[in-house]
Design an enzyme around this catalytic site. Structure first.
Site, PDB file in Angstrom:
ATOM      1  N   GLU A  86       0.855  -1.202   0.000  1.00  0.00           N
ATOM      2  CA  GLU A  86       0.000   0.000   0.000  1.00  0.00           C
ATOM      3  C   GLU A  86       0.886   1.246   0.000  1.00  0.00           C
ATOM      4  OE1 GLU A  86      -3.281  -0.178   2.777  1.00  0.00           O
ATOM      5  OE2 GLU A  86      -3.456   2.004   2.730  1.00  0.00           O
ATOM      6  N   LYS A 282      -7.062  -1.909  11.413  1.00  0.00           N
ATOM      7  CA  LYS A 282      -6.404  -2.230  10.141  1.00  0.00           C
ATOM      8  C   LYS A 282      -5.242  -1.254   9.911  1.00  0.00           C
ATOM      9  CE  LYS A 282      -5.829  -2.155   5.473  1.00  0.00           C
ATOM     10  NZ  LYS A 282      -5.107  -1.176   4.663  1.00  0.00           N
ATOM     11  N   ASP A 298       5.506 -13.985  11.157  1.00  0.00           N
ATOM     12  CA  ASP A 298       4.247 -14.527  10.644  1.00  0.00           C
ATOM     13  C   ASP A 298       3.111 -13.518  10.882  1.00  0.00           C
ATOM     14  OD1 ASP A 298       1.849 -15.860  10.308  1.00  0.00           O
ATOM     15  OD2 ASP A 298       2.519 -17.702  11.271  1.00  0.00           O
ATOM     16  N   HIS A 395      -3.288   9.867   0.359  1.00  0.00           N
ATOM     17  CA  HIS A 395      -3.365   8.555  -0.286  1.00  0.00           C
ATOM     18  C   HIS A 395      -3.214   8.665  -1.785  1.00  0.00           C
ATOM     19  CE1 HIS A 395      -5.135   5.126   2.234  1.00  0.00           C
ATOM     20  NE2 HIS A 395      -4.298   5.833   2.943  1.00  0.00           N
TER      21      HIS A 395
END
Ligand code: MEV
Length: 443
Positions: A86, A282, A298, A395
């Site tokens: 991202e 998130k 992981d 963004h």
């Protein structure tokens, strides 16, 4: 594309044969081979290593490996490696890191490092009797795992405790051995699972051979033995704090006091509302997963852990908390993080190894604090934008190069687009129109 049919024995084929099989399906074996080969490493030793990490490897899937510099954590400066697709994540982390580096930095603390695993089993005898047998059973289990735990004990870890948990109220004759571990600097999944499987075998033997038990009591059905990815006692805290005045510089037209009040409301909403909490968390995992990937950890285990922890009150909530008191703003992240800096991919994957070197070869505890700081930085950056400019401005700026690449813009077109959109809102249609206009001018 041809109709898909079951492929038998795929794993036994050579890489060339596997690519041919894929080619048969798409009707373009040569094209597939050329494309997949183009992403393989020149260095045969390193490519062989990557091939062996997983099954049926055909090629490599590249993701950007970057660095978010200037994280001041407990007065120590780190430049944090991040692997993420991202476009705005590293930019947001770096921006927050820079801001907090000149406002006291991140303060982090490892609260605890206990991990656990369970042997789930069915035993049809009387539970009182099982309790009576427990001390002897435990002794046997420790003895049986001595070999497996030797190295770990030398490194300061090992099995910390074995508890019998009676769940017979919820499922007939169902018990657990809940085993706690300290896995030192390793994430410890293989170590924990090996110990648990050994314990399960030994437990079956224990009942079978114990004198004086009835036939029913000699039977112990082990359902499964596996570590838990929920580690509420492998916990880290990380916070930032400054006076309200110091936040004056955050956004033109907004005083530090106003910014902090709005930020606190946004943070509170993520504690109250589950829809917002998921997105808020998130944003934390944007930073956490990126560090996890860059250091060979992981990220699925880390995510599962964090999400269960976020629900521990019975309702899914944000992992952070903002407070304002005595003219000071404080923002804290508390979450479980089970990480390793030895074993697994950490030393196998050349870039994970490099990532850890960049961080000065941290211990697992140190990496917990670094990773938490990255998570908090990304989340602070997201909330900072959300309560001021909105998220799209930053963004889409970062996304501009993705848009230009998808429009196959060349070097000159990209240069002009970057200049043109420097102070404009970026959207796909605007960028497409701009590139089209450049191309028609040239005709
Ligand atoms: C995008 O990857 C993450 C954010 O949506 C997080 C948030 O809303 O807090 C910006």
């Amino acid at each position: 594309m041809k109709r898909k049919a079951i492929i038998s024995g795929f794993s036994k084929l050579s890489r060339e044969e596997k690519m041919e099989k894929m080619g048969e399906l798409t009707g373009s074996a040569e094209q597939i081979k050329t494309q997949l080969d183009s992403f393989r490493l020149q260095n045969k030793e390193q490519q062989d290593l990557l091939d062996d990490i997983s099954e049926n490897t055909l090629s490599n899937f590249y993701l950007p490996f970057g660095v978010a510099p200037n994280f001041l954590i407990n007065n120590h400066l780190y430049h944090i490696p991040m692997v993420i697709e991202e476009s705005s994540v590293i930019a947001a982390a770096s921006r927050s890191a820079k801001f907090w580096a000149s406002h006291g930095g991140f303060t982090a603390r490892v609260v605890s490092v206990v991990k656990s695993g369970q042997v789930h089993f069915i035993w049809k005898g009387d539970s009182e009797k099982l309790n009576d047998l427990l001390p002897e059973l435990k002794f046997d289990l420790y003895q049986a795992t001595k070999e497996i735990t030797r190295n770990m004990r030398q490194r300061g870890g090992g099995i910390q405790g074995i508890q019998l948990v009676n769940r017979t109220d919820e499922m007939e004759s169902y018990y657990q051995l809940h085993v706690t571990f300290d896995t030192a600097d390793s994430m410890g999944a293989n170590f924990i699972n090996s110990c648990l499987e050994k314990m399960a075998q030994q437990m079956k033997r224990f009942f079978k051979q114990y004198e004086g038990l009835s036939d029913l009591e000699r039977e112990c059905e082990v359902i499964m033995s596996i570590l838990s990815n929920y580690t509420p006692d492998c916990l880290v805290e990380c916070s930032v704090e400054c006076s309200l005045d110091e936040l004056d510089e955050i956004h033109p037209g907004l005083s530090g006091k106003e910014f902090a009040a709005k930020f606190q409301k946004a943070s509170k909403i993520a504690e109250l509302d589950v829809y917002r909490a998921a997105t808020h968390n998130k944003g934390i995992f944007n930073g956490i997963d990126a560090v996890a990937l860059a250091t060979g950890n992981d990220f699925r285990a880390i995510e599962a852990n964090g999400h269960v922890y976020a629900s521990q009150s019975g309702k899914y909530k944000s992992l952070t908390h903002a407070s304002i008191s005595h003219n000071r703003f404080r923002y804290q992240l508390t979450m479980p993080l089970s990480l390793g800096t030895v074993g697994g991919l950490t030393s196998l994957h050349p870039l994970a190894k490099f990532g850890l070197e960049l961080l000065g070869k941290p211990s697992a505890k140190e990496l917990m604090m670094i990773t938490a700081a990255a998570g908090l930085a990304n989340n602070f950056g997201a909330l900072r934008s959300l309560v001021t400019t909105g998220i799209q401005q930053g963004h889409m700026k970062m996304h501009l190069s993705n848009l230009l690449n998808s429009l196959k813009a060349d070097y000159e077109e990209k240069k002009q687009a970057l200049e043109y959109f420097a102070h404009k809102t970026v959207s796909y249609s605007e960028v497409e129109a701009f590139i089209k206009s450049l191309r028609t001018k040239l005709q």
